[in-house]
Motif scaffolding. Sequence first.
Motif, mmCIF file in Angstrom:
data_model
loop_
_atom_site.group_PDB
_atom_site.id
_atom_site.type_symbol
_atom_site.label_atom_id
_atom_site.label_comp_id
_atom_site.label_asym_id
_atom_site.label_seq_id
_atom_site.Cartn_x
_atom_site.Cartn_y
_atom_site.Cartn_z
ATOM 1 N N LEU A 13 0.853 -1.186 0.000
ATOM 2 C CA LEU A 13 0.000 0.000 0.000
ATOM 3 C C LEU A 13 0.889 1.235 0.000
ATOM 4 N N LEU A 14 0.639 2.114 -0.964
ATOM 5 C CA LEU A 14 1.471 3.296 -1.095
ATOM 6 C C LEU A 14 0.552 4.486 -1.224
ATOM 7 N N LEU A 15 0.553 5.355 -0.235
ATOM 8 C CA LEU A 15 -0.341 6.496 -0.237
ATOM 9 C C LEU A 15 0.466 7.746 -0.557
ATOM 10 N N CYS A 16 0.145 8.392 -1.675
ATOM 11 C CA CYS A 16 0.905 9.547 -2.126
ATOM 12 C C CYS A 16 0.261 10.825 -1.631
ATOM 13 N N ALA A 17 1.087 11.815 -1.321
ATOM 14 C CA ALA A 17 0.566 13.116 -0.918
ATOM 15 C C ALA A 17 0.015 13.842 -2.134
ATOM 16 N N LEU A 18 -0.788 14.842 -1.871
ATOM 17 C CA LEU A 18 -1.383 15.657 -2.921
ATOM 18 C C LEU A 18 -0.313 16.372 -3.736
ATOM 19 N N LEU A 19 -0.566 16.442 -5.048
ATOM 20 C CA LEU A 19 0.315 17.197 -5.912
ATOM 21 C C LEU A 19 -0.166 18.646 -5.887
ATOM 22 N N VAL A 20 0.520 19.506 -5.132
ATOM 23 C CA VAL A 20 0.027 20.855 -4.928
ATOM 24 C C VAL A 20 0.641 21.793 -5.952
ATOM 25 N N GLY A 36 -3.607 27.657 2.361
ATOM 26 C CA GLY A 36 -4.041 26.897 3.522
ATOM 27 C C GLY A 36 -5.004 25.797 3.153
ATOM 28 N N VAL A 37 -5.894 26.053 2.215
ATOM 29 C CA VAL A 37 -6.843 25.035 1.753
ATOM 30 C C VAL A 37 -6.092 23.888 1.089
ATOM 31 N N ARG A 38 -5.149 24.217 0.228
ATOM 32 C CA ARG A 38 -4.387 23.175 -0.460
ATOM 33 C C ARG A 38 -3.595 22.324 0.539
ATOM 34 N N GLU A 39 -3.003 22.971 1.542
ATOM 35 C CA GLU A 39 -2.264 22.228 2.556
ATOM 36 C C GLU A 39 -3.193 21.293 3.331
ATOM 37 N N ALA A 40 -4.398 21.766 3.612
ATOM 38 C CA ALA A 40 -5.355 20.943 4.348
ATOM 39 C C ALA A 40 -5.788 19.727 3.534
ATOM 40 N N VAL A 41 -6.034 19.932 2.247
ATOM 41 C CA VAL A 41 -6.398 18.803 1.386
ATOM 42 C C VAL A 41 -5.242 17.821 1.283
ATOM 43 N N ALA A 42 -4.015 18.343 1.187
ATOM 44 C CA ALA A 42 -2.844 17.476 1.101
ATOM 45 C C ALA A 42 -2.709 16.607 2.340
ATOM 46 N N ALA A 43 -2.871 17.208 3.514
ATOM 47 C CA ALA A 43 -2.748 16.445 4.761
ATOM 48 C C ALA A 43 -3.856 15.413 4.885
ATOM 49 N N TRP A 44 -5.073 15.809 4.523
ATOM 50 C CA TRP A 44 -6.229 14.903 4.627
ATOM 51 C C TRP A 44 -6.129 13.741 3.648
ATOM 52 N N SER A 45 -5.587 14.003 2.456
ATOM 53 C CA SER A 45 -5.619 12.993 1.400
ATOM 54 C C SER A 45 -4.525 11.941 1.525
ATOM 55 N N ARG A 46 -3.701 12.026 2.572
ATOM 56 C CA ARG A 46 -2.665 11.009 2.733
ATOM 57 C C ARG A 46 -3.256 9.642 3.088
#
Length: 372
Positions: A13-20, A36-46
């Motif tokens: 299983l390999l979970l990639c961080a958001l491509l911001v 801030g929104v992009r950072e929040a989505v990145a953290a959540w989408s891990r």
Amino acid sequence: MTPFRTALRLSALLLCALLVACGGPAGAGSGSGDAGVREAVAAWSRTPPARLAGLPLEGWAYEVGSVRLDGVRAHVRAELRYRLAGYDGAPAGSARAVELTREGAAWKVTSDGPAPGAPAQLWDQGEVAVVRGAASLVLGVAQSPATLAEVGREADRAVPAVSAAWPRAWARRVVVLVPGSLDAMAALLGKPAATYRGLGAVTTGSTGGGPAPADRIVINPEGYAQLGAAGKDVVLTHEATHVATRAATTAGTPQWLSEGFADWVAYRDGPLTPAEAAPTLARAVRAGGPPGALPADAAFAFGGDQEATARAYEGAWLACRLIADRWGAAALVRLYEQAGREPLPAALESVLGTDRQELTRAWQEALRHELG
């Protein structure tokens, strides 16, 4: 069936961080505004949703496309990319609408669903149950374990049957989705439920060469439940054939060849005679003779005259059966490949040494003999 139409790899299983798009680290979302929104989505989408815990996911990533701020709310349009490890040779994609709210200085994701106009994903419809077969991965929502196990057994039988008929490289594994209802199936495919009423299954995926796309066989649970064991075998084999032949299928491939080949594979080891497997066309031939031409692409469209569609599929199958009987199964496979690379007249001449007119006459004669 079209979209009646996979590739492989097993890894951890390999979970990639958001491509911001704006770059920068994916933090806890304590920034302000768009960043801030992009950072929040990145953290959540891990971490994928808990309801997907049983899936062999890799490459899970949300790529933010746009952010719209509305006071303490943010509306994000994103593209989800992921693979099912061991099954997908290229990523599956899903347009998503992600909603966030501001809590103090931080943004928090509050919802994630299909973007407006985009099809749903299976997990949008509930917790996903997983059945792994020898050559299949069956994913279901609101289905009994017995139903999913049965679908897995049918798919496991279909894959070697397809490989025997299509001796070309392909994944030799299939992913089958079993939603809870016809309406749920239609939501996965982004079309009205009436489009698929009476069908057993369809296959999704793009055609052409390049990396093998993320094909999915999608079961219509209502239509599938009405089939006997032989009918279910035919449906799964037909759809698995579309998966196997995907890379050789292009916009230039005639529908009669694509659908007829899939049915030829599905019926070729079965006990049914042409009259038994093509009852609708048989009635038409007995009443007025064979059709004047091979089925046109438009004849295979869903949601129209069901008898006309049935005649098109049956006629396409018998055309491919004729080619395999007269020129050989290997020639039928080569014709399929060539018809995806060059116009049909050139493919018929180079592979079979005939033209469309002569093939049509031979097909009409075969229909008179076998169905009349």
